[in-house]
Design an enzyme around this catalytic site. Structure first.
Site, short mmCIF file in Angstrom:
data_model
loop_
_atom_site.label_atom_id
_atom_site.label_comp_id
_atom_site.label_asym_id
_atom_site.label_seq_id
_atom_site.Cartn_x
_atom_site.Cartn_y
_atom_site.Cartn_z
N GLN A 1 0.83 -1.20 0.00
CA GLN A 1 0.00 0.00 0.00
C GLN A 1 0.86 1.25 0.00
O GLN A 1 1.87 1.34 0.71
CB GLN A 1 -0.93 0.01 1.21
CG GLN A 1 -2.08 -0.98 1.13
CD GLN A 1 -3.17 -0.54 0.15
OE1 GLN A 1 -3.06 0.48 -0.52
NE2 GLN A 1 -4.23 -1.33 0.08
N GLU B 1 -1.84 -14.90 -4.78
CA GLU B 1 -1.26 -13.72 -5.42
C GLU B 1 -0.68 -14.09 -6.78
O GLU B 1 -0.08 -15.15 -6.95
CB GLU B 1 -0.16 -13.15 -4.52
CG GLU B 1 0.71 -12.09 -5.14
CD GLU B 1 -0.04 -10.87 -5.62
OE1 GLU B 1 0.26 -10.39 -6.73
OE2 GLU B 1 -0.98 -10.42 -4.92
N ASP C 1 -8.70 -8.09 -1.77
CA ASP C 1 -8.16 -6.74 -2.00
C ASP C 1 -7.66 -6.69 -3.44
O ASP C 1 -6.46 -6.66 -3.71
CB ASP C 1 -7.02 -6.50 -1.01
CG ASP C 1 -6.54 -5.06 -1.02
OD1 ASP C 1 -7.14 -4.24 -1.73
OD2 ASP C 1 -5.55 -4.76 -0.33
N CYS D 1 -10.33 -0.38 -4.00
CA CYS D 1 -9.68 0.92 -4.22
C CYS D 1 -10.52 1.77 -5.16
O CYS D 1 -10.29 2.96 -5.29
CB CYS D 1 -8.27 0.73 -4.76
SG CYS D 1 -8.19 -0.07 -6.36
N GLU E 1 -9.96 4.21 -0.26
CA GLU E 1 -10.27 2.78 -0.17
C GLU E 1 -11.64 2.63 0.50
O GLU E 1 -11.98 3.40 1.40
CB GLU E 1 -9.21 2.05 0.66
CG GLU E 1 -7.82 2.09 0.05
CD GLU E 1 -7.58 0.98 -0.96
OE1 GLU E 1 -8.28 -0.04 -0.90
OE2 GLU E 1 -6.68 1.14 -1.81
#
Length: 619
Positions: free
Chosen positions: A433, A483, A532, A560, A603
């Site tokens: 972030q 990921e 996320d 986001c 966010e």
């Protein structure tokens, strides 16, 4: 959150534009385009025919005659498309008939699309196959499309004609507005572009962002009503209680820092607005707007002082070299981009993006050696760069591309950060972030909302360097992270080990490929997913897997860009069907966290819980 999409690294709009020539791709895959109005089609009606007959097209079409691939050369227009089809519908239709487009631009309201191909053979094959074909009740027609003019050359030509007083060369409204902007100092123009709220008091900025999220929740309430009639009694109560929103909206959490908060910045290299060559900073405008001028970030409020110092030193270095800056107009030149990452532990990583063109390997090695010496022994030593990388970019590669190999020049391979009392290492391409103090607030809220216990299993989707999952690991039985970026997965595994955690595992791959299998294998009385994702949201396959897994009762969604994630929210809440299996979720509460002061971005956290129709709690 993954680093796949450049936008996801730059929700604050800080990064330089990656735009090249018109209709050009920055990666070898089809990209979906947002619906547009008919302006493009109208503009193209006045442009010359495409492909072979370009010789008479003039300088504004010079780029398609260069010895470089551009999809503008092989572009067609498909007309009379059926109503209500989407990008994926058209892509599947073409693939079904053996047609492999390079790029699709669907203009839904006008029932036509621009489709480009990699060569003449594929284009001609598509024209022959599709023309006259029936799709639903519509007979399709195909014709050669017309190329867009190069924005830079087009603007230059218009200015020359206007200066020469040629008839019909009056400047349009856009040009007049641009002239007004040019009257302001470049530093003010950049501030307006990069940090558009820099003149707005911070309390007012927070109110604006909270209002924006409120609008998203009101829209979601309408969409839930349209897509799940069984929720209408519950929805009616929620809208009455919460100002037409589908759930309560908690007060926005402000950022502890309002200036100098960004720990990652990407700077373009080009000719300065003052005409000074080899300037490092931000573009004054986008290429498609006819501008490539670059302005220093020295007065940009959200860039930290450490990054500004690196920019200044690096600019001094490249001005001593014989190498020119890369030109997106001519595809010539070398210096392209500088990325700077910093941490609260006073560590700094610099990544230099360079186009080798036809330079010999010996020249490149000498350049890297000089670069390393400059930052370790020369004038650049004052920047305290602890990790330096050199990245070679191809002729057509966009700035910011995340899959390019990084060549380590000097210093450590990683930088390190502390967050919520935990240690994290960060590789060049790994996501972290961009506002660390505000990220601590964000992740603390996620932990509170997830309602975890020692029997819980947490699925951390798009986990980046593992920050969210690792911050929650001591509270739960197990954390499983997913990921796409391999560098980030290696970082996450190292971070778990560095923090003494043994109940954390990470899987590398696309979430839509990996998540369904992992989710089905989890056996736990309390499964919670925390997602996320990049700006565009989760792949529909992930949402379908979540819906189908009835043992997953709770989902914390960190967005986001809540507007871009709306389709995900709707699919989580829509009524069960043959496509969407499993009981629906419903939003329980939401909150905005400001990670990007001085911009309109923030966010948004939404907590979703599975609807249980066996009880009366759904009303």
């Amino acid at each position: 959150m993954t680093d796949v999409a450049v936008d996801q690294n730059d929700p604050a709009g800080l990064l330089p534009s990656a735009e090249e020539k018109p209709e050009e791709l920055t990666e070898e895959k089809i990209q979906e385009n947002e619906p547009e109005d008919s302006t493009e089609k109208k503009n193209q009606e006045n442009e010359p025919e495409a492909a072979e007959g370009q010789a008479a097209a003039g300088d504004v079409y010079r780029y398609i005659k260069e010895d470089l691939f551009t999809s503008e050369i092989y572009k067609v227009e498909i007309q009379n498309l059926p109503k209500y089809i989407g990008f994926n519908d058209l892509k599947k239709f073409l693939n079904k008939h053996g047609i492999n487009p390079h790029k699709i631009k669907l203009l839904g309201r006008q029932k036509f699309a621009f489709v480009t191909f990699k060569n003449q053979e594929e284009r001609d094959k598509a024209m022959k196959a599709v023309h006259g074909m029936q799709w639903k009740s519509n007979v399709l027609s195909v014709r050669l499309a017309k190329p867009k003019a190069d924005p830079i050359l087009k603007k230059r030509k218009q200015e020359e004609e206007a200066d020469s007083g040629q008839p019909g060369a009056e400047r349009n409204t856009g040009s007049q507005e641009a002239e007004k902007e040019e009257e302001e100092p470049p530093s003010i123009q950049i501030a307006n572009a990069v940090t558009p709220l820099w003149k707005v008091p911070y309390e007012e900025q927070l109110m604006m962002k909270e209002k924006e999220v409120e609008g998203v929740l009101q829209k979601l309430a309408r969409e839930i009503g349209n897509n799940n009639k069984a929720m209408l009694p519950w929805l009616f109560v929620q809208k009455e209680k919460h100002n037409k929103m589908c759930c309560p909206l908690e007060a926005i959490r402000p950022s502890p820092l309002q200036t100098g908060y960004r720990n990652k910045c990407e700077f373009v290299i080009g000719v300065g607005a003052d005409g000074e060559d080899r300037t490092v900073g931000f573009r004054l405008g986008k290429y498609k707007g006819g501008s490539c001028a670059v302005v220093s970030p020295s007065e940009t409020t959200n860039v930290c002082s450490e990054a500004k110092r690196v920019v200044q030193c690096f600019q001094q270095f490249i001005r001593t070299t014989p190498y020119a800056v890369y030109s997106p107009e001519t595809y010539e030149g070398h210096w392209r981009q500088l990325t700077v990452r910093t941490t609260r532990l006073k560590q700094t990583m610099a990544m230099v993006f360079f186009n080798p063109q036809k330079l010999q390997e010996k020249e490149l090695e000498e350049l890297k050696q000089n670069l390393g010496q400059y930052f370790t022994e020369g004038e650049g030593k004052e920047c305290a760069v602890t990790s330096l990388y050199f990245v070679r970019m191809g002729q057509r590669t966009s700035a910011g591309t995340e899959d390019l190999p990084c060549e380590h020049v000097t210093g450590e391979e990683w930088i390190h950060e502390e967050l919520l009392g935990l240690k994290f290492r960060i590789s060049p391409h790994s996501f972290f972030q961009t506002n660390t103090p505000a990220a601590e607030i964000l992740y603390s809220a996620v932990g509170e909302w997830a309602q975890l216990d020692q029997d819980s299993t947490v699925l951390d989707v798009c986990c980046g360097t593992g920050t969210i999952g690792i911050s929650l690991a001591k509270r739960v039985k197990k954390v499983i992270g997913i990921e796409l970026c391999q560098e980030a997965v290696k970082d996450a595994e190292a971070n778990a080990k560095a923090n003494g955690l043994t109940n954390v595992e990470f899987h590398c791959g696309k979430a839509e490929d990996v998540f369904p299998t992992i989710l089905n294998a989890v056996v736990s009385p309390n499964v919670t997913a925390i997602v996320d994702p990049p700006r565009a949201g989760l792949h529909s396959k992930v949402i379908l897997a979540i819906r189908k897994a009835e043992h997953l009762k709770r989902l914390v969604y960190v967005a986001c860009n809540a507007k871009a994630a709306m389709n995900n929210f709707i699919d989580l809440c829509r009524a069960p069907s043959n496509r969407v299996r499993g009981a629906a979720f419903r939003p329980v509460k939401a909150m905005a966290v400001d990670l990007f002061p001085q911009t309109m971005h923030c966010e948004t956290i939404l907590l979703f819980e599975r609807v249980d129709y066996s009880t009366n709690t759904d009303v």
